[in-house]
Design a protein around this motif. Structure first.
Motif, mmCIF file in Angstrom:
data_model
loop_
_atom_site.group_PDB
_atom_site.id
_atom_site.type_symbol
_atom_site.label_atom_id
_atom_site.label_comp_id
_atom_site.label_asym_id
_atom_site.label_seq_id
_atom_site.Cartn_x
_atom_site.Cartn_y
_atom_site.Cartn_z
ATOM 1 N N PHE A 92 -11.628 -6.219 15.850
ATOM 2 C CA PHE A 92 -10.751 -5.055 15.957
ATOM 3 C C PHE A 92 -9.599 -5.149 14.958
ATOM 4 C CE2 PHE A 92 -12.698 -4.460 20.190
ATOM 5 C CZ PHE A 92 -12.956 -3.100 20.125
ATOM 6 N N LEU A 93 -9.064 -6.357 14.769
ATOM 7 C CA LEU A 93 -7.945 -6.535 13.847
ATOM 8 C C LEU A 93 -8.378 -6.255 12.411
ATOM 9 C CD1 LEU A 93 -4.983 -7.386 13.518
ATOM 10 C CD2 LEU A 93 -5.767 -9.749 13.270
ATOM 11 N N LEU A 94 -9.525 -6.816 11.990
ATOM 12 C CA LEU A 94 -10.017 -6.562 10.638
ATOM 13 C C LEU A 94 -10.390 -5.103 10.455
ATOM 14 C CD1 LEU A 94 -12.203 -9.707 9.857
ATOM 15 C CD2 LEU A 94 -10.259 -8.882 8.516
ATOM 16 N N GLY A 95 -11.010 -4.508 11.479
ATOM 17 C CA GLY A 95 -11.343 -3.088 11.393
ATOM 18 C C GLY A 95 -10.098 -2.231 11.294
ATOM 19 N N GLY A 96 -9.090 -2.558 12.111
ATOM 20 C CA GLY A 96 -7.837 -1.811 12.049
ATOM 21 C C GLY A 96 -7.095 -2.037 10.755
ATOM 22 N N ASP A 97 -7.345 -3.188 10.136
ATOM 23 C CA ASP A 97 -6.683 -3.574 8.897
ATOM 24 C C ASP A 97 -7.318 -2.903 7.680
ATOM 25 O OD1 ASP A 97 -5.263 -4.973 7.016
ATOM 26 O OD2 ASP A 97 -6.403 -6.814 7.217
ATOM 27 N N THR A 144 -19.520 1.652 -10.752
ATOM 28 C CA THR A 144 -18.493 0.647 -11.073
ATOM 29 C C THR A 144 -17.319 0.727 -10.111
ATOM 30 O OG1 THR A 144 -17.526 2.172 -12.715
ATOM 31 C CG2 THR A 144 -19.087 0.507 -13.521
ATOM 32 N N LEU A 145 -16.997 1.935 -9.653
ATOM 33 C CA LEU A 145 -15.912 2.070 -8.678
ATOM 34 C C LEU A 145 -16.300 1.429 -7.351
ATOM 35 C CD1 LEU A 145 -13.142 3.146 -7.936
ATOM 36 C CD2 LEU A 145 -14.181 5.359 -7.412
ATOM 37 N N ALA A 146 -17.551 1.620 -6.928
ATOM 38 C CA ALA A 146 -18.015 1.007 -5.681
ATOM 39 C C ALA A 146 -18.023 -0.519 -5.797
ATOM 40 C CB ALA A 146 -19.405 1.526 -5.330
ATOM 41 N N LEU A 147 -18.559 -1.054 -6.902
ATOM 42 C CA LEU A 147 -18.630 -2.504 -7.078
ATOM 43 C C LEU A 147 -17.237 -3.108 -7.218
ATOM 44 C CD1 LEU A 147 -20.162 -5.120 -7.491
ATOM 45 C CD2 LEU A 147 -20.417 -4.529 -9.916
ATOM 46 N N GLY A 148 -16.394 -2.501 -8.043
ATOM 47 C CA GLY A 148 -15.037 -3.014 -8.223
ATOM 48 C C GLY A 148 -14.227 -2.984 -6.946
ATOM 49 N N SER A 149 -14.382 -1.918 -6.166
ATOM 50 C CA SER A 149 -13.660 -1.813 -4.898
ATOM 51 C C SER A 149 -14.129 -2.869 -3.908
ATOM 52 C CB SER A 149 -13.843 -0.415 -4.307
ATOM 53 O OG SER A 149 -13.325 0.577 -5.168
ATOM 54 N N ALA A 150 -15.434 -3.165 -3.918
ATOM 55 C CA ALA A 150 -15.971 -4.199 -3.036
ATOM 56 C C ALA A 150 -15.403 -5.565 -3.397
ATOM 57 C CB ALA A 150 -17.500 -4.223 -3.119
ATOM 58 N N LEU A 151 -15.316 -5.859 -4.692
ATOM 59 C CA LEU A 151 -14.757 -7.142 -5.129
ATOM 60 C C LEU A 151 -13.274 -7.255 -4.780
ATOM 61 C CD1 LEU A 151 -16.407 -7.454 -8.671
ATOM 62 C CD2 LEU A 151 -17.046 -8.694 -6.594
ATOM 63 N N ALA A 152 -12.579 -6.116 -4.783
ATOM 64 C CA ALA A 152 -11.120 -6.142 -4.601
ATOM 65 C C ALA A 152 -10.692 -6.156 -3.142
ATOM 66 C CB ALA A 152 -10.497 -4.920 -5.295
ATOM 67 N N LEU A 153 -11.533 -5.650 -2.228
ATOM 68 C CA LEU A 153 -11.077 -5.380 -0.868
ATOM 69 C C LEU A 153 -10.480 -6.602 -0.190
ATOM 70 C CD1 LEU A 153 -10.800 -3.320 1.405
ATOM 71 C CD2 LEU A 153 -13.099 -3.948 2.168
ATOM 72 N N SER A 166 -5.910 -8.382 4.144
ATOM 73 C CA SER A 166 -7.264 -8.772 4.522
ATOM 74 C C SER A 166 -7.327 -10.264 4.826
ATOM 75 C CB SER A 166 -8.256 -8.433 3.405
ATOM 76 O OG SER A 166 -8.228 -7.065 3.091
ATOM 77 N N ILE A 167 -6.659 -11.051 3.989
ATOM 78 C CA ILE A 167 -6.661 -12.503 4.174
ATOM 79 C C ILE A 167 -5.846 -12.890 5.408
ATOM 80 C CG2 ILE A 167 -6.046 -14.704 3.127
ATOM 81 C CD1 ILE A 167 -8.439 -13.235 1.840
ATOM 82 N N THR A 168 -4.734 -12.202 5.644
ATOM 83 C CA THR A 168 -3.920 -12.492 6.825
ATOM 84 C C THR A 168 -4.723 -12.308 8.104
ATOM 85 O OG1 THR A 168 -1.841 -11.900 5.742
ATOM 86 C CG2 THR A 168 -1.890 -11.754 8.133
ATOM 87 N N ALA A 190 1.569 -2.373 9.765
ATOM 88 C CA ALA A 190 2.173 -3.580 10.327
ATOM 89 C C ALA A 190 1.584 -4.831 9.700
ATOM 90 C CB ALA A 190 1.971 -3.597 11.841
ATOM 91 N N ILE A 191 0.246 -4.893 9.584
ATOM 92 C CA ILE A 191 -0.404 -6.074 9.017
ATOM 93 C C ILE A 191 -0.025 -6.239 7.544
ATOM 94 C CG2 ILE A 191 -2.609 -7.225 8.605
ATOM 95 C CD1 ILE A 191 -3.785 -5.489 10.847
ATOM 96 N N MET A 192 0.020 -5.140 6.816
ATOM 97 C CA MET A 192 0.361 -5.213 5.393
ATOM 98 C C MET A 192 1.781 -5.715 5.183
ATOM 99 S SD MET A 192 -1.343 -1.653 4.079
ATOM 100 C CE MET A 192 -3.101 -1.348 4.279
ATOM 101 N N SER A 193 2.710 -5.233 5.995
ATOM 102 C CA SER A 193 4.094 -5.679 5.838
ATOM 103 C C SER A 193 4.242 -7.156 6.186
ATOM 104 C CB SER A 193 5.027 -4.828 6.707
ATOM 105 O OG SER A 193 4.753 -5.004 8.086
ATOM 106 N N ILE A 194 3.490 -7.618 7.193
ATOM 107 C CA ILE A 194 3.511 -9.037 7.549
ATOM 108 C C ILE A 194 2.919 -9.869 6.422
ATOM 109 C CG2 ILE A 194 2.481 -10.755 9.103
ATOM 110 C CD1 ILE A 194 2.679 -8.601 11.329
ATOM 111 N N ALA A 195 1.801 -9.423 5.854
ATOM 112 C CA ALA A 195 1.157 -10.163 4.768
ATOM 113 C C ALA A 195 2.065 -10.252 3.543
ATOM 114 C CB ALA A 195 -0.166 -9.485 4.393
ATOM 115 N N ALA A 196 2.718 -9.130 3.205
ATOM 116 C CA ALA A 196 3.632 -9.141 2.066
ATOM 117 C C ALA A 196 4.816 -10.059 2.320
ATOM 118 C CB ALA A 196 4.110 -7.714 1.778
ATOM 119 N N ALA A 197 5.325 -10.037 3.554
ATOM 120 C CA ALA A 197 6.448 -10.910 3.902
ATOM 121 C C ALA A 197 6.056 -12.379 3.835
ATOM 122 C CB ALA A 197 6.945 -10.564 5.310
#
Length: 554
Positions: free
Chosen positions: A56-61, A260-269, A275-277, A355-362
């Motif tokens: 749920f957290l990754l999906g919400g993220d 290329t947009l699909a492949l690049g976006s997959a590599l970047a996600l 995402s890592i948090t 919320a998750i993004m702000s925590i990860a950036a912090a």
């Protein structure tokens, strides 16, 4: 759009908003640890989440309010080209299955909180770690802003946005209140707040999509009528370009750009800090493995969601801002009470990732700027305090971004964020499987990718914007239009490989690797788990010139 405030929809929206606000503050007591004044507890939820909470957290993220608004909005505006988000979310899961468990294991072993922590430990380079941290911060800020844009779109459709003559403070007061609530419970509860709220968010989203995909086509005469109406609309000429507005099937000229947009976006996600948090908050590498097998359920939902763009066309929705198309479709087609549920799903779908993004950036700022360069002897309590404060500042910056800039600019800056974050791939994913790359070469490749990607994106114009008007441009040497981020990534890798050969040849000093091969392959305390993938550079790195005390590459 209905005149005035939609009172019933607003009441339902406020009910769910207040409910998740209470949950956000109560989350501070959920799985509360004895040592709550540490970054592991506040920023990673104690690294204690199991399979379902992580799912749920990754999906919400990953599936944000921007996703639920922007993907069908892209379909509404241009047709099939907007479907690129569906194949890229399919491509990403086999990709992350190969490296996320390794990242979890080494991070758990060494207490890494961010990707920059790992890069610093793996390559012994604070400079490379700083480059990854700054890129993460740069790419995350407009992404947070776009979550607030999603909330603002819902408020506008419900009649709370005010008119053009309305004073800016009155017009944006509802957004300011939503921002204040988000900031308060994130500060109080850390990652536990979005983890708990994600259950509500995903339940609402699945409910709304299930109803919409059945109820709206029935009212519009079926999918045949919907596709016919969309086809007719896309065949009309776009006054700004003199070309057809879009297409139900991508044309031959757009296929390279789509792929290329699909492949690049997959590599970047999964390069994004949030995402890592969410990944590092799980309690074992097996949780990560299981999630990569069940997260594709969200891709099914995304495919259904994208069809709402065609439905908006068939329903005769007319908006000047494409982001309002789906909220307006919901208001036009649903009874007011269910429109309120749909608006709540989008609004809460913005709060969780924001919320998750702000925590990860912090976390990035605290661990890789504050601790590495400003206060190396910072205690865990000091780290947590700084991270809480920075999470507030990051959200304030995102709010300023939303209130002062044109929304089209904000969207394209988020696309630029994808180009930037992809340039951290060689250091992160490459470092998980090999230490052959030289730390200085990785910095050089990163710099080339960042400069090229930014310059190329700056040169892209759109009918509404002179610069940063998109993320696709001609691929040098091929002549096809493709995703700038992927082109920059290829240049990044080429430069990194060439410089590594050169630096190895001149025996440039290498950094100290603080990791060990066994750190990448098993859960803590479970040495019996075998490695999935062998070290791919055995016999290649004779030129490492490793120093006494250096550890072997994993």
């Amino acid at each position: 759009m209905k005149d005035g405030v939609n009172g019933v929809a607003l009441a339902v929206f406020l009910f769910f908003f207040l409910a998740v606000t209470v949950m956000g503050f109560l989350a501070a007591r959920w799985r509360k640890a004895e040592n709550e004044h540490s970054l592991d507890e506040w920023g990673l939820g104690g690294r204690s989440f199991g399979t379902w909470v992580t799912w749920f957290l990754l999906g919400g993220d990953l599936y944000t309010a921007y996703t639920f608004v922007a993907v069908p909005a892209a379909i509404y505006a241009a047709g099939a080209a907007g479907f690129f988000a569906v194949p890229y979310t399919i491509l990403v899961y086999p990709l992350i299955f190969t490296f996320l468990p390794r990242l979890w294991s080494v991070s758990h072993k060494h207490g890494y909180v961010t990707t920059s922590d790992f890069v610093r430990g793996r390559f012994g380079s604070k400079g490379l770690s700083l480059a990854v941290a700054l890129t993460g911060l740069l790419a995350t800020m407009p992404y947070i802003a776009l979550q607030l844009v999603g909330i603002q779109a819902v408020l506008d459709v419900m009649g709370l946005g005010g008119g053009e003559s309305t004073h800016w403070f009155v017009k944006d007061l509802p957004l300011l209140i939503a921002f204040g609530v988000l900031a308060a419970y994130t500060y109080s509860s850390g990652l536990r707040a979005p983890a708990l709220i994600a259950f509500v968010k995903d339940t609402l989203i699945y409910l709304v999509i299930a109803v919409a995909i059945i109820y709206i086509p029935i009212k519009l005469g079926g999918f045949g009528a919907i596709f016919d109406a969309a086809g007719d609309a896309f065949a009309q000429e776009n006054p700004a370009t003199g070309k057809p507005r879009g297409a139900l099937v991508p044309g031959e000229m757009g296929q390279w750009g789509y792929a290329t947009l699909a492949l690049g976006s997959a590599l970047a996600l999964f390069m994004y800090p949030h995402s890592i948090t969410a990944t590092l908050s799980s309690r074992s590498r097996d949780v990560i493995r299981r999630n990569t097998t069940i997260l594709p359920l969200y891709s099914l939902m995304l495919g259904l969601l994208a069809l709402l763009g065609f439905m908006a066309i068939a329903a005769g929705v007319k908006v000047t801002n494409g982001q309002l198309a789906i909220p307006q479709l919901f208001e036009n087609m649903f009874p007011d009470w269910f429109a309120g549920i749909a608006f709540a799903a989008i609004g809460i779908g913005a709060l969780v990732p924001a919320a998750i993004m702000s925590i990860a950036a912090a976390n990035l700022f605290t661990r890789n700027i504050y601790k590495d360069f400003l206060k190396p002897d910072a205690t865990p309590a000091q780290e947590t305090k700084v991270s809480k404060l920075v999470s507030l500042l990051v959200k304030v910056g995102a709010l300023v971004f939303v209130l002062t800039m044109d929304k089209t600019v904000a969207i394209n800056f988020q696309l630029l964020g994808g180009i930037w974050i992809l340039q951290t791939f060689p250091a992160l994913v490459g470092g998980l499987f090999t230490r052959w790359f030289h730390r200085w070469a990785l910095i050089g490749g990163w710099a080339v990718g960042m400069v090229y990607g930014t310059a190329a994106a700056y040169g892209v114009a759109s009918p509404t914007q002179k610069h940063f008007g998109g993320s696709s441009a001609e691929i040098p040497g091929i002549g096809e239009i493709g995703y700038i981020g992927l082109t920059a990534f290829v240049l990044n890798v080429v430069v990194t490989v060439v410089l590594t050969f050169v630096l190895r040849a001149v025996k440039a000093p290498d950094g100290v690797d603080e990791t060990h091969p066994s750190d990448y392959t098993a859960d803590a305390g479970d040495p019996g788990v075998a490695a999935e993938l062998p070290e791919i550079t055995e016999g290649i790195g004779e030129g490492d010139a490793r120093k006494d005390g250096d550890k072997a590459p994993a």
